[in-house]
Design a protein around this motif. Structure first.
Motif, short mmCIF file in Angstrom:
data_model
loop_
_atom_site.label_atom_id
_atom_site.label_comp_id
_atom_site.label_asym_id
_atom_site.label_seq_id
_atom_site.Cartn_x
_atom_site.Cartn_y
_atom_site.Cartn_z
N GLN A 13 4.40 5.09 -4.85
CA GLN A 13 5.05 3.79 -4.95
C GLN A 13 6.48 3.94 -5.47
N ARG A 14 6.71 4.92 -6.33
CA ARG A 14 8.07 5.19 -6.80
C ARG A 14 8.96 5.67 -5.65
N ILE A 15 8.36 6.42 -4.73
CA ILE A 15 9.11 6.84 -3.53
C ILE A 15 9.51 5.61 -2.72
N VAL A 59 9.75 13.62 1.63
CA VAL A 59 10.21 12.56 0.73
C VAL A 59 11.70 12.29 0.94
N GLU A 60 12.47 13.35 1.13
CA GLU A 60 13.91 13.17 1.35
C GLU A 60 14.18 12.34 2.60
N ASP A 61 13.47 12.61 3.69
CA ASP A 61 13.67 11.86 4.93
C ASP A 61 13.20 10.41 4.79
N ILE A 62 12.13 10.20 4.01
CA ILE A 62 11.63 8.84 3.80
C ILE A 62 12.64 8.00 3.03
N ILE A 63 13.14 8.55 1.93
CA ILE A 63 14.09 7.80 1.10
C ILE A 63 15.42 7.61 1.82
N ALA A 64 15.79 8.58 2.65
CA ALA A 64 17.10 8.51 3.33
C ALA A 64 17.04 7.71 4.63
N GLU A 65 15.87 7.24 5.01
CA GLU A 65 15.74 6.52 6.29
C GLU A 65 16.68 5.31 6.38
N PRO A 66 16.79 4.48 5.33
CA PRO A 66 17.76 3.37 5.41
C PRO A 66 19.20 3.85 5.58
N ASP A 77 0.83 -1.20 0.00
CA ASP A 77 0.00 0.00 0.00
C ASP A 77 0.87 1.26 0.00
N PRO A 78 0.90 2.01 -1.10
CA PRO A 78 1.74 3.21 -1.15
C PRO A 78 1.20 4.35 -0.28
N TYR A 79 -0.02 4.18 0.25
CA TYR A 79 -0.61 5.23 1.08
C TYR A 79 -0.26 5.04 2.56
N SER A 80 -0.23 3.80 3.04
CA SER A 80 0.04 3.56 4.46
C SER A 80 1.51 3.23 4.75
N SER A 81 2.31 2.98 3.72
CA SER A 81 3.70 2.59 3.94
C SER A 81 4.66 3.77 4.00
N VAL A 141 12.42 -7.36 -2.12
CA VAL A 141 11.17 -8.09 -1.90
C VAL A 141 10.02 -7.15 -2.20
N CYS A 142 9.16 -7.55 -3.13
CA CYS A 142 8.03 -6.72 -3.56
C CYS A 142 6.73 -7.40 -3.14
N ASP A 143 6.08 -6.86 -2.13
CA ASP A 143 4.86 -7.45 -1.59
C ASP A 143 3.64 -6.86 -2.29
N GLU A 144 3.19 -7.48 -3.36
CA GLU A 144 2.06 -7.00 -4.17
C GLU A 144 2.16 -5.49 -4.39
N PRO A 145 3.24 -5.02 -5.00
CA PRO A 145 3.51 -3.59 -5.07
C PRO A 145 2.61 -2.80 -6.02
N VAL A 146 1.80 -3.48 -6.84
CA VAL A 146 0.93 -2.74 -7.77
C VAL A 146 -0.55 -3.03 -7.56
N SER A 147 -0.89 -3.87 -6.59
CA SER A 147 -2.29 -4.27 -6.43
C SER A 147 -3.19 -3.13 -5.98
N ALA A 148 -2.63 -2.12 -5.31
CA ALA A 148 -3.44 -1.00 -4.82
C ALA A 148 -3.53 0.14 -5.82
N LEU A 149 -2.96 -0.05 -7.01
CA LEU A 149 -2.91 1.02 -8.00
C LEU A 149 -3.89 0.76 -9.15
N ASP A 150 -4.28 1.84 -9.84
CA ASP A 150 -5.10 1.70 -11.03
C ASP A 150 -4.32 0.95 -12.10
N VAL A 151 -5.05 0.31 -13.02
CA VAL A 151 -4.42 -0.53 -14.03
C VAL A 151 -3.40 0.24 -14.86
N SER A 152 -3.75 1.47 -15.28
CA SER A 152 -2.82 2.26 -16.09
C SER A 152 -1.56 2.60 -15.32
#
Length: 243
Positions: A72-74, A16-23, A5-9, A88-99
């Motif tokens: 999701q790109r973030i 965005v910078e702090d999220i990507i730099a967290e690791p 889920d790209p909304y809850s993760s 590891v990709c846990d259903e990474p596109v299931s919450a997105l529109d088909v396009s």
């Protein structure tokens, strides 16, 4: 890892910078040789954002300012921060529109070719699985029941459960769809806490025999054909595709 889920993760209170730099921050000890860690961190985030198709100028924004596909790109950029060999990709596109799914899947493929990544891609959408996978493992009740190269598995499935799954794929051609024999399994999925003895699929399998119940433990994966493994005492033979 890339979450479903790209909304809850993504933490809505972090940029965005702090999220990507967290690791990077969590493993800061790996970058002791960097004299100016803050500058390194900023440049690394900018590079990762460009890699996944985002503008570094968006680094100061918050997740709610992005669309689902951009979020999701973030998440993908965050997963690449430490230069992993396996993602590891846990259903990474299931919450997105088909396009949007297509765009994200193309991003995965481009990154794989560019960075030499290996994906463990978990999904229920069989068309997505076919598009993205080199090898496919089919699971039932927590057990791998079939493992083969993508083309072989879709062309010649050998486990009854795999046959049933593939028969459920929608066919866009109405004439071809009418000829497609849908295999509907009977019964309910057993509880993993009270799994059947022997083969976990035997209670829904039309080919089950006494040996399937009395088999000690679960049938192990065995190589029936070169590179094609099946956990079944009586795997379907070549040309026998119906049930």
């Amino acid at each position: 890892m890339v979450f479903q889920d790209p909304y809850s993760s993504l933490d809505p209170r972090m940029t965005v910078e702090d999220i990507i730099a967290e690791p990077l921050d969590a493993h800061k000890n790996l970058f002791k040789e960097e004299k100016d860690y803050k500058k390194f961190r900023h440049e690394r985030v900018a590079s990762l954002m460009q890699t996944v198709g985002l503008s570094p100028e968006q680094a100061t924004r918050y997740p709610h300012e992005f669309s689902g596909g951009q979020r999701q790109r973030i998440g993908i950029a965050r997963s690449l921060a430490l230069n992993p060999e396996l993602v590891v990709c846990d259903e990474p596109v299931s919450a997105l529109d088909v396009s949007i799914q297509a765009q994200v899947l193309n991003t995965f493929e481009e990154l794989q070719a560019k960075l030499g990544l290996t994906y463990l891609f978990v999904a229920h959408n069989l068309l997505v699985v076919k598009h993205i996978s080199d090898r496919i493992a089919v699971m039932y009740l927590g057990h791998v029941v079939e493992l083969a190269e993508s083309g072989k598995l879709f062309k010649e499935p050998m486990h009854p459960y795999t046959v049933s799954l593939l028969s459920a794929i929608p066919v866009p051609d109405p004439k071809a769809a009418r000829k497609n024999e849908r295999v509907v399994l009977k019964g309910d999925i057993p509880s993993p806490l009270n799994a059947p003895s022997g083969c976990p699929f035997r209670t829904r399998c039309p080919f089950a025999k006494d040996a399937c119940a009395s088999e000690k433990g679960n049938p192990v994966l065995r190589e029936v054909r070169k590179g094609h493994y099946v956990a079944c005492l009586f795997p379907l033979q070549s040309g026998r595709t119906g049930m």
